[in-house]
Design an enzyme around this catalytic site. Structure first.
Site, PDB file in Angstrom:
ATOM      1  N   HIS A  76     -37.576  59.643 -18.033  1.00  0.00           N
ATOM      2  CA  HIS A  76     -38.278  60.182 -17.851  1.00  0.00           C
ATOM      3  C   HIS A  76     -39.771  58.810 -17.722  1.00  0.00           C
ATOM      4  O   HIS A  76     -39.988  58.812 -16.672  1.00  0.00           O
ATOM      5  CB  HIS A  76     -39.454  60.414 -19.157  1.00  0.00           C
ATOM      6  CG  HIS A  76     -38.456  61.140 -19.751  1.00  0.00           C
ATOM      7  ND1 HIS A  76     -37.624  61.340 -21.546  1.00  0.00           N
ATOM      8  CD2 HIS A  76     -38.252  62.829 -19.252  1.00  0.00           C
ATOM      9  CE1 HIS A  76     -37.208  63.223 -21.600  1.00  0.00           C
ATOM     10  NE2 HIS A  76     -37.894  64.076 -20.234  1.00  0.00           N
ATOM     11  N   ASP A 115     -31.508  67.077 -14.078  1.00  0.00           N
ATOM     12  CA  ASP A 115     -31.669  68.257 -13.213  1.00  0.00           C
ATOM     13  C   ASP A 115     -31.354  68.819 -12.680  1.00  0.00           C
ATOM     14  O   ASP A 115     -32.077  69.378 -10.873  1.00  0.00           O
ATOM     15  CB  ASP A 115     -32.532  69.148 -14.242  1.00  0.00           C
ATOM     16  CG  ASP A 115     -32.515  68.661 -15.638  1.00  0.00           C
ATOM     17  OD1 ASP A 115     -32.122  69.190 -16.661  1.00  0.00           O
ATOM     18  OD2 ASP A 115     -32.559  67.451 -15.973  1.00  0.00           O
ATOM     19  N   MET A 139     -28.734  59.846 -19.634  1.00  0.00           N
ATOM     20  CA  MET A 139     -29.567  59.993 -20.983  1.00  0.00           C
ATOM     21  C   MET A 139     -30.300  61.083 -20.769  1.00  0.00           C
ATOM     22  O   MET A 139     -30.517  62.274 -19.499  1.00  0.00           O
ATOM     23  CB  MET A 139     -31.246  58.899 -20.513  1.00  0.00           C
ATOM     24  CG  MET A 139     -30.397  57.308 -20.891  1.00  0.00           C
ATOM     25  SD  MET A 139     -32.138  56.260 -20.937  1.00  0.00           S
ATOM     26  CE  MET A 139     -31.456  54.771 -20.669  1.00  0.00           C
ATOM     27  N   SER A 140     -30.813  62.044 -21.808  1.00  0.00           N
ATOM     28  CA  SER A 140     -31.504  62.929 -22.402  1.00  0.00           C
ATOM     29  C   SER A 140     -31.830  63.585 -23.309  1.00  0.00           C
ATOM     30  O   SER A 140     -31.225  62.311 -24.373  1.00  0.00           O
ATOM     31  CB  SER A 140     -30.023  64.180 -22.329  1.00  0.00           C
ATOM     32  OG  SER A 140     -29.905  65.755 -23.011  1.00  0.00           O
ATOM     33  N   SER A 141     -32.891  64.098 -23.475  1.00  0.00           N
ATOM     34  CA  SER A 141     -33.370  63.984 -24.679  1.00  0.00           C
ATOM     35  C   SER A 141     -32.197  65.131 -25.359  1.00  0.00           C
ATOM     36  O   SER A 141     -32.122  64.821 -27.097  1.00  0.00           O
ATOM     37  CB  SER A 141     -34.617  65.160 -24.865  1.00  0.00           C
ATOM     38  OG  SER A 141     -35.671  64.537 -23.874  1.00  0.00           O
ATOM     39  N   GLN A 199     -38.117  79.059 -21.206  1.00  0.00           N
ATOM     40  CA  GLN A 199     -36.891  79.137 -20.664  1.00  0.00           C
ATOM     41  C   GLN A 199     -36.037  78.214 -21.786  1.00  0.00           C
ATOM     42  O   GLN A 199     -34.801  78.113 -20.725  1.00  0.00           O
ATOM     43  CB  GLN A 199     -37.068  77.661 -19.734  1.00  0.00           C
ATOM     44  CG  GLN A 199     -36.726  76.094 -20.573  1.00  0.00           C
ATOM     45  CD  GLN A 199     -37.955  75.222 -19.763  1.00  0.00           C
ATOM     46  OE1 GLN A 199     -38.588  74.610 -19.341  1.00  0.00           O
ATOM     47  NE2 GLN A 199     -36.945  74.643 -19.828  1.00  0.00           N
ATOM     48  N   HIS A 238     -37.731  59.044 -23.165  1.00  0.00           N
ATOM     49  CA  HIS A 238     -36.299  58.086 -22.576  1.00  0.00           C
ATOM     50  C   HIS A 238     -36.907  57.202 -21.291  1.00  0.00           C
ATOM     51  O   HIS A 238     -37.660  58.096 -20.321  1.00  0.00           O
ATOM     52  CB  HIS A 238     -35.407  58.988 -22.639  1.00  0.00           C
ATOM     53  CG  HIS A 238     -34.985  59.860 -22.189  1.00  0.00           C
ATOM     54  ND1 HIS A 238     -34.923  59.568 -20.531  1.00  0.00           N
ATOM     55  CD2 HIS A 238     -34.859  61.542 -22.476  1.00  0.00           C
ATOM     56  CE1 HIS A 238     -34.559  61.329 -20.361  1.00  0.00           C
ATOM     57  NE2 HIS A 238     -34.307  61.947 -21.337  1.00  0.00           N
TER      58      HIS A 238
HETATM   59  P1  AMP Z   1     -37.371  67.090 -19.541  1.00  0.00           P
HETATM   60  O1  AMP Z   1     -38.130  66.513 -20.294  1.00  0.00           O
HETATM   61  O2  AMP Z   1     -35.711  67.020 -20.399  1.00  0.00           O
HETATM   62  O3  AMP Z   1     -37.322  68.839 -19.477  1.00  0.00           O
HETATM   63  O4  AMP Z   1     -37.483  66.643 -17.844  1.00  0.00           O
HETATM   64  C1  AMP Z   1     -38.492  66.462 -17.531  1.00  0.00           C
HETATM   65  C2  AMP Z   1     -38.443  65.722 -16.118  1.00  0.00           C
HETATM   66  O5  AMP Z   1     -36.738  64.477 -16.557  1.00  0.00           O
HETATM   67  C3  AMP Z   1     -37.180  66.210 -15.189  1.00  0.00           C
HETATM   68  O6  AMP Z   1     -37.685  66.264 -14.110  1.00  0.00           O
HETATM   69  C4  AMP Z   1     -35.420  66.005 -15.538  1.00  0.00           C
HETATM   70  O7  AMP Z   1     -35.153  65.876 -14.334  1.00  0.00           O
HETATM   71  C5  AMP Z   1     -36.475  64.161 -15.634  1.00  0.00           C
HETATM   72  N1  AMP Z   1     -34.817  63.902 -16.545  1.00  0.00           N
HETATM   73  C6  AMP Z   1     -34.706  64.158 -17.620  1.00  0.00           C
HETATM   74  N2  AMP Z   1     -33.307  62.864 -17.382  1.00  0.00           N
HETATM   75  C7  AMP Z   1     -33.142  62.296 -16.461  1.00  0.00           C
HETATM   76  C8  AMP Z   1     -32.977  60.734 -16.526  1.00  0.00           C
HETATM   77  N3  AMP Z   1     -31.411  60.519 -17.787  1.00  0.00           N
HETATM   78  N4  AMP Z   1     -33.140  60.364 -14.942  1.00  0.00           N
HETATM   79  C9  AMP Z   1     -33.606  60.523 -14.311  1.00  0.00           C
HETATM   80  N5  AMP Z   1     -34.948  62.353 -14.691  1.00  0.00           N
HETATM   81  C10 AMP Z   1     -34.260  62.221 -15.943  1.00  0.00           C
END
Ligand code: AMP
Length: 282
Positions: free
Chosen positions: A37, A150, A184-186, A61, A34
């Site tokens: 990322h 995170d 934002m979050s997956s 994890q 999103h």
């Molecule tokens: P993930 O794929 O969710 O494990 O995250 C991959 C990277 O994207 C990690 O460094 C997260 O901290 C970062 N990330 C996830 N959500 C956000 C966000 N809303 N804003 C900025 N970075 C993010």
């Protein structure tokens, strides 16, 4: 963008990139990408000659009853987003590429990883630190970009890189939010419309603490209580933690001396959500 679908292809690409003398930026992810990322890839693009991302849903994890199986996998859209963000290569390892048969070694970052999400999700940060160390050794980046969304994970990785003398610059980038404030979050994909509405309470809870802190409140327990009230009033019952902590050590604060960070984790509908922000005096 080059697709590197196994370890050999990656190693070849890395060798070529390094021998050309390029500064290499790396963004590890679990996919379902999103705009949060995207911001990490754009940041790496600014400071590096070549940018590589990885998508790997890391089994180690996730706890036994967590969402490893149902974690969203959206490779086609992810590729389009990365192309558009100017990413040069995407590493798509298999579990076997990362953990070849007989894998035994774990990385444990003590103290920083023990509390908060580490307490709620035993083994989680050991899984994160280990996979990131393996990815760092394979990719050998000059710079790696992580989201401050995170926050505890960012501190754990920064500590690991220092403690193990890894020659990598670790950069933390601000949380990207939806227009209404939701980080934002997956995992936001798990939220149905009523849960999506309730999820906003995480942002509002932190805002409530910010208003009190800017107004002179210096008792961490009181700030936590104010934020917790907002969550409870929104109907969020399963709160993992609401914590006002030292921004470097994540230790509890008897007295607030520098601007602290507030961290929240709660289950909302089918998702476990986390968020955080720095509290500032204004
Ligand atoms: P993930 O794929 O969710 O494990 O995250 C991959 C990277 O994207 C990690 O460094 C997260 O901290 C970062 N990330 C996830 N959500 C956000 C966000 N809303 N804003 C900025 N970075 C993010």
């Amino acid at each position: 963008m080059e697709l590197l679908t196994n370890r050999q292809l990656l190693e070849h690409w890395v060798r070529e990139t390094r021998s050309a003398g390029h500064r290499l930026g790396f963004v590890p992810t679990m996919g379902a990408l999103h705009a949060g990322h995207r911001s990490l890839f754009l940041a790496a693009r600014q400071t590096c000659d070549r940018v590589i991302g990885s998508i790997f849903v890391n089994p180690t994890q996730f706890g036994p009853n967590e969402d490893y199986q149902r974690y969203p996998r959206t490779l086609e859209q992810d590729q389009a987003l990365l192309e558009e963000a100017g990413c040069d290569a995407l590493f798509l390892p298999t579990v076997q590429d990362i953990y070849p048969d007989g894998h035994q070694t774990q990385i444990q970052v003590r103290d920083l990883a023990d509390d908060l999400c580490g307490r709620c999700r035993p083994g989680h940060f050991q899984g994160v630190a280990t996979v990131v160390a393996i990815l760092f050794n394979l990719v050998r980046p000059d710079q790696a970009c992580f989201g401050l969304k995170d926050y505890q994970q960012f501190l754990v990785i920064r500590r690991m890189v220092r403690d193990l003398a890894m020659p990598i610059e670790v950069t933390g980038l601000p949380t990207v939010r939806e227009a209404d404030g939701l980080a934002m979050s997956s995992r936001n994909r798990y939220l149905d419309p009523p849960a999506r509405q309730r999820a906003l309470a995480l942002f509002r809870a932190m805002e409530r603490a910010q208003v009190a802190y800017a107004g002179g409140e210096t008792d961490a327990a009181r700030l936590e209580e104010l934020a917790r009230q907002v969550l409870t009033e929104a109907g969020i019952g399963q709160i993992d933690y609401v914590a006002v902590r030292d921004p470097d050590t994540l230790l509890p604060l008897a007295r607030i001396e520098q601007d602290p960070v507030i961290l929240v984790a709660a289950r909302v509908g089918a998702a476990r959500l986390i968020d955080n922000r720095r509290l500032v005096r204004n």
